[in-house]
Design a protein around this motif. Structure first.
Motif, PDB file in Angstrom:
ATOM      1  N   ILE A  12       0.838  -1.203   0.000  1.00  0.00           N
ATOM      2  CA  ILE A  12       0.000   0.000   0.000  1.00  0.00           C
ATOM      3  C   ILE A  12       0.873   1.253   0.000  1.00  0.00           C
ATOM      4  N   ALA A  13       1.936   1.237   0.818  1.00  0.00           N
ATOM      5  CA  ALA A  13       2.851   2.373   0.873  1.00  0.00           C
ATOM      6  C   ALA A  13       3.498   2.608  -0.487  1.00  0.00           C
ATOM      7  N   TYR A  14       3.954   1.533  -1.123  1.00  0.00           N
ATOM      8  CA  TYR A  14       4.581   1.649  -2.445  1.00  0.00           C
ATOM      9  C   TYR A  14       3.588   2.195  -3.463  1.00  0.00           C
ATOM     10  N   LEU A  15       2.332   1.748  -3.391  1.00  0.00           N
ATOM     11  CA  LEU A  15       1.306   2.219  -4.313  1.00  0.00           C
ATOM     12  C   LEU A  15       1.087   3.719  -4.154  1.00  0.00           C
ATOM     13  N   GLY A  21       3.987  10.565  -6.103  1.00  0.00           N
ATOM     14  CA  GLY A  21       5.159  10.986  -6.862  1.00  0.00           C
ATOM     15  C   GLY A  21       4.819  11.388  -8.286  1.00  0.00           C
ATOM     16  N   ILE A  22       4.008  10.575  -8.951  1.00  0.00           N
ATOM     17  CA  ILE A  22       3.617  10.890 -10.330  1.00  0.00           C
ATOM     18  C   ILE A  22       2.799  12.175 -10.373  1.00  0.00           C
ATOM     19  N   TYR A  23       1.870  12.309  -9.429  1.00  0.00           N
ATOM     20  CA  TYR A  23       1.059  13.527  -9.403  1.00  0.00           C
ATOM     21  C   TYR A  23       1.921  14.764  -9.160  1.00  0.00           C
ATOM     22  N   LEU A  63       7.217  11.025   1.017  1.00  0.00           N
ATOM     23  CA  LEU A  63       8.335  10.812   1.940  1.00  0.00           C
ATOM     24  C   LEU A  63       7.907   9.995   3.156  1.00  0.00           C
ATOM     25  N   ALA A  64       6.724  10.265   3.661  1.00  0.00           N
ATOM     26  CA  ALA A  64       6.227   9.521   4.822  1.00  0.00           C
ATOM     27  C   ALA A  64       6.094   8.038   4.487  1.00  0.00           C
ATOM     28  N   PHE A  65       5.527   7.734   3.312  1.00  0.00           N
ATOM     29  CA  PHE A  65       5.398   6.335   2.896  1.00  0.00           C
ATOM     30  C   PHE A  65       6.766   5.705   2.665  1.00  0.00           C
ATOM     31  N   ASP A  66       7.703   6.502   2.131  1.00  0.00           N
ATOM     32  CA  ASP A  66       9.040   5.984   1.871  1.00  0.00           C
ATOM     33  C   ASP A  66       9.770   5.644   3.167  1.00  0.00           C
ATOM     34  N   LEU A 217       1.231  -6.772  -2.529  1.00  0.00           N
ATOM     35  CA  LEU A 217      -0.193  -6.627  -2.241  1.00  0.00           C
ATOM     36  C   LEU A 217      -0.965  -7.935  -2.397  1.00  0.00           C
ATOM     37  N   PHE A 218      -0.717  -8.660  -3.476  1.00  0.00           N
ATOM     38  CA  PHE A 218      -1.579  -9.782  -3.831  1.00  0.00           C
ATOM     39  C   PHE A 218      -0.987 -11.154  -3.512  1.00  0.00           C
ATOM     40  N   PHE A 219       0.300 -11.176  -3.167  1.00  0.00           N
ATOM     41  CA  PHE A 219       0.915 -12.456  -2.814  1.00  0.00           C
ATOM     42  C   PHE A 219       1.543 -12.389  -1.425  1.00  0.00           C
ATOM     43  N   SER A 220       0.979 -11.561  -0.582  1.00  0.00           N
ATOM     44  CA  SER A 220       1.525 -11.361   0.764  1.00  0.00           C
ATOM     45  C   SER A 220       1.507 -12.646   1.591  1.00  0.00           C
ATOM     46  N   LYS A 221       0.555 -13.538   1.297  1.00  0.00           N
ATOM     47  CA  LYS A 221       0.451 -14.768   2.092  1.00  0.00           C
ATOM     48  C   LYS A 221       1.681 -15.662   1.935  1.00  0.00           C
ATOM     49  N   ARG A 222       2.454 -15.454   0.864  1.00  0.00           N
ATOM     50  CA  ARG A 222       3.669 -16.261   0.676  1.00  0.00           C
ATOM     51  C   ARG A 222       4.694 -16.002   1.776  1.00  0.00           C
TER      52      ARG A 222
END
Length: 228
Positions: A12-15, A21-23, A63-66, A217-222
């Motif tokens: 979520i942080a990376y997203l 950043g793009i915005y 920056l906070a997410f980073d 996000l989608f393979f966190s259970k691994r």
């Protein structure tokens, strides 16, 4: 926090890093800046102060997410090598510190816009100096970010749960960041090759980091079966 939850939160942080950043950079800041025409840049910034301020705070959120990812990625990839995970996190932390310093230069521009002497030579010069400082410090930080991606790519390749192609893309992006930063410093005619350098950085960087984001996000259970 379990590794599975750490993976989810890191994803979520990376997203949000991608979104903010793009915005901030590509949607708002870059279209406002004309390095060849400081007067026009000052006028555009003055006429769009709300949008500019929004970009400044979007960078702050990024920056906070980073800062969170410094810890999150360290914890997630301890299983692939303790020393490597530590070095990767330290390099990312250094990049974040550089960007924090750069951010203060960008934030300082707001106080120079809309002043009684708006548009004066001194105001225009001060704004351009802050923009240049922001750009130079960010560029220096990206060298450490590129090195971070190189170390992270090795951890991804060594990990038994993350697809190897993500690591390869991260490695290419890391090399691209380092080469691009060095080229901007030392290549006199960098502008002639700017598009090529940008593609070398952006394509593998976006694809690699976004692939890692989706995996977290989608393979966190691994990560449930990993004991760092």
């Amino acid at each position: 926090m379990s590794l599975r939850n750490t993976s989810l939160v890191s994803g979520i942080a990376y997203l949000f890093i991608f979104i903010t950043g793009i915005y901030a950079n590509f949607t708002v800041l870059e279209p406002m800046i004309s390095w060849q025409d400081p007067g026009e840049t000052y006028q555009i910034l003055s006429e769009n102060q709300d949008a500019f301020q929004g970009a400044v705070w979007a960078f702050a959120l990024m920056l906070a997410f980073d800062f969170f990812l410094v810890w999150g990625l360290y914890r997630l990839f301890l299983h692939a090598g303790h020393s490597g995970a530590l070095v990767a996190s330290v390099l990312r932390f250094i990049n974040v510190i550089f960007f924090v310093i750069a951010w203060y230069s960008l934030a300082g521009i707001s106080g120079l816009l809309g002043q009684p002497d708006q548009g004066s030579e001194s105001s225009v010069t001060a704004v351009m100096e802050l923009l240049n400082r922001f750009d130079r410090i960010w560029l220096a930080g990206l060298v450490f970010f590129g090195l971070h991606l190189l170390i992270l790519s090795r951890l991804v390749v060594k990990s038994p749960i993350v697809p190897r192609f993500i690591g390869i893309l991260l490695a290419v992006a890391g090399i691209g960041y380092v080469i691009d930063s060095c080229a901007q410093w030392w290549l006199p005619n960098y502008s002639d090759f700017e598009t090529v350098f940008s593609l070398v950085v952006i394509i593998p960087g976006v694809v690699g980091e976004f692939s890692l984001t989706l995996f977290l996000l989608f393979f966190s259970k691994r990560f449930d079966n990993i004991r760092a």
